[in-house]
Design an enzyme around this catalytic site. Sequence first.
Site, PDB file in Angstrom:
ATOM      1  N   ASP A 203       0.867  -1.165   0.000  1.00  0.00           N
ATOM      2  CA  ASP A 203       0.000   0.000   0.000  1.00  0.00           C
ATOM      3  C   ASP A 203       0.916   1.230   0.000  1.00  0.00           C
ATOM      4  O   ASP A 203       2.102   1.129   0.346  1.00  0.00           O
ATOM      5  CB  ASP A 203      -0.880  -0.041   1.256  1.00  0.00           C
ATOM      6  CG  ASP A 203      -1.709   1.210   1.420  1.00  0.00           C
ATOM      7  OD1 ASP A 203      -2.314   1.650   0.428  1.00  0.00           O
ATOM      8  OD2 ASP A 203      -1.735   1.754   2.535  1.00  0.00           O
ATOM      9  N   ASP A 205      -0.252   5.050   0.836  1.00  0.00           N
ATOM     10  CA  ASP A 205      -0.559   6.058   1.846  1.00  0.00           C
ATOM     11  C   ASP A 205      -0.548   5.452   3.249  1.00  0.00           C
ATOM     12  O   ASP A 205      -1.167   4.408   3.493  1.00  0.00           O
ATOM     13  CB  ASP A 205      -1.926   6.680   1.562  1.00  0.00           C
ATOM     14  CG  ASP A 205      -1.955   7.409   0.225  1.00  0.00           C
ATOM     15  OD1 ASP A 205      -2.143   8.628   0.220  1.00  0.00           O
ATOM     16  OD2 ASP A 205      -1.763   6.744  -0.813  1.00  0.00           O
ATOM     17  N   GLU A 212      -1.743  10.603   4.155  1.00  0.00           N
ATOM     18  CA  GLU A 212      -2.720  10.239   3.131  1.00  0.00           C
ATOM     19  C   GLU A 212      -2.715  11.373   2.110  1.00  0.00           C
ATOM     20  O   GLU A 212      -3.070  12.512   2.430  1.00  0.00           O
ATOM     21  CB  GLU A 212      -4.115  10.071   3.747  1.00  0.00           C
ATOM     22  CG  GLU A 212      -4.229   8.947   4.764  1.00  0.00           C
ATOM     23  CD  GLU A 212      -4.254   7.570   4.116  1.00  0.00           C
ATOM     24  OE1 GLU A 212      -4.728   7.458   2.964  1.00  0.00           O
ATOM     25  OE2 GLU A 212      -3.796   6.604   4.764  1.00  0.00           O
ATOM     26  N   ARG A 248     -14.653  12.044  -1.649  1.00  0.00           N
ATOM     27  CA  ARG A 248     -13.456  12.851  -1.392  1.00  0.00           C
ATOM     28  C   ARG A 248     -12.921  13.487  -2.671  1.00  0.00           C
ATOM     29  O   ARG A 248     -12.522  14.654  -2.683  1.00  0.00           O
ATOM     30  CB  ARG A 248     -12.384  11.985  -0.724  1.00  0.00           C
ATOM     31  CG  ARG A 248     -12.721  11.617   0.713  1.00  0.00           C
ATOM     32  CD  ARG A 248     -11.690  10.693   1.320  1.00  0.00           C
ATOM     33  NE  ARG A 248     -11.737   9.360   0.724  1.00  0.00           N
ATOM     34  CZ  ARG A 248     -10.825   8.418   0.931  1.00  0.00           C
ATOM     35  NH1 ARG A 248      -9.780   8.673   1.697  1.00  0.00           N
ATOM     36  NH2 ARG A 248     -10.950   7.228   0.372  1.00  0.00           N
ATOM     37  N   SER A 291      -2.227   0.815  -4.707  1.00  0.00           N
ATOM     38  CA  SER A 291      -2.707   1.896  -3.851  1.00  0.00           C
ATOM     39  C   SER A 291      -4.111   2.360  -4.210  1.00  0.00           C
ATOM     40  O   SER A 291      -4.463   2.471  -5.390  1.00  0.00           O
ATOM     41  CB  SER A 291      -1.738   3.085  -3.947  1.00  0.00           C
ATOM     42  OG  SER A 291      -2.239   4.198  -3.243  1.00  0.00           O
ATOM     43  N   ASP A 359      -1.826  -0.897   5.720  1.00  0.00           N
ATOM     44  CA  ASP A 359      -2.270  -0.435   7.040  1.00  0.00           C
ATOM     45  C   ASP A 359      -3.775  -0.336   7.204  1.00  0.00           C
ATOM     46  O   ASP A 359      -4.275  -0.295   8.331  1.00  0.00           O
ATOM     47  CB  ASP A 359      -1.674   0.952   7.318  1.00  0.00           C
ATOM     48  CG  ASP A 359      -2.361   2.038   6.500  1.00  0.00           C
ATOM     49  OD1 ASP A 359      -2.974   2.944   7.085  1.00  0.00           O
ATOM     50  OD2 ASP A 359      -2.299   1.967   5.254  1.00  0.00           O
TER      51      ASP A 359
END
Length: 411
Positions: A203, A205, A212, A248, A291, A359
């Site tokens: 991953d 971020d 992020e 977002r 990602s 994460d």
Amino acid sequence: MTSMPTAIPELILINITGPDRPGVTSALTEILGRHKATILDIGQSTIHHYLSLGFLIKTDAAASGEILKELLFKASDLNLNIRFTPTTVDDYEEWVAMQGKSRWIITLLGRRLNAGHIADVTREVSAQGLNIENIKRLTGRVPVNSEPSPLSKTCIEMAVRGNPADRNELQRRFLEISSAQEVDISFQEDNIFRRSRRLICFDMDSTLIETEVIDELAVRAGVGDQVKAITDRAMRGEIDFCESFRERVALLKGLDVSVMQDIAEHLPITEGLERMMTVLKRAGYKTAILSGGFTYFGNYLKQKYGFDYVYANDLEVQDGRLTGRHLGDIVDGRRKAELLRLLAQVENVDIAQTIAVGDGANDLPMLATAGLGIAFHAKPKVKQTAEQSLSTIGLDGVLYFLGFKDSFMEQ
């Protein structure tokens, strides 16, 4: 015609301890070889210039007395202690049968390890009916009078044999110890795949970088608090990732794309990334960024650190500004797992030879798919679900989970 009497075999365990020096093993095995003794097992280790050497030999009664006498004299000449323990064929066969049981590797890692940490882990090992075969240190030695560094790290690796009475309970107890003692504990089966990993997917971020990116973009667009609140809920798994992603991205409408380069050049890089990538590339691993963030920033890291693949999301741009829309399919948790499988096929490696590191909740599918899934400084839900977790040091901690020693990394 009278048949020759059958020689009676003797099995003898020989333990030698004392100051280490070149030529000890050679001198002792020369005696065994001259008397045609069969070495059934051998082990040797040193700690602080002190040797511990062991042989299990098979010989016959006619030769054993002379062998032991010569070994005793040679040990005396070399200032070594030597002990002889007779054993039986039944004991040997029982030991051989034990070797057929599963073997596990426990990696204990933290900024500083002490005897209490080791006691906590080994207590659980014993309670599960597992036997420790050897222990070795993977990190370099710590100077006696040195002040603890905020970036120091200590790692030991234990090889244990047997079948745990309750593996889930053992993993649960290790997780409790990790949380309470601020150490990381990895428990892996020692099989052919552990020693032949070939593909590792990350991953981006909050894994490769300590932020992020979408939050950074949102700050520049003046909608930082709104976007961060959505991001936090998505990473905790409270809302669907794709839904949160669209919300977002829509809030970024009108942002000048020139800010992306500035953000990329000032990304906070996670501790240990450069060291980890240097070692992985030297060892021949293929590396990928998978990602839910943005391709622009993944490509920046690819160019800087040498990743082989980048799969992420593309932002739509018109007249030099973000439109608030994305291009193509969203790289969510399901897509990450698909990409991991695809890359394994492309690189012609078994899925068991793959590693995934992430994460967030949207990393769980690829962590579960990979042969080794590592939750990195992860949210509680992710840490509890993943089989392995790393929370005390940086990304180079992944290397210790793979069995690399500092001495290898620094060559």
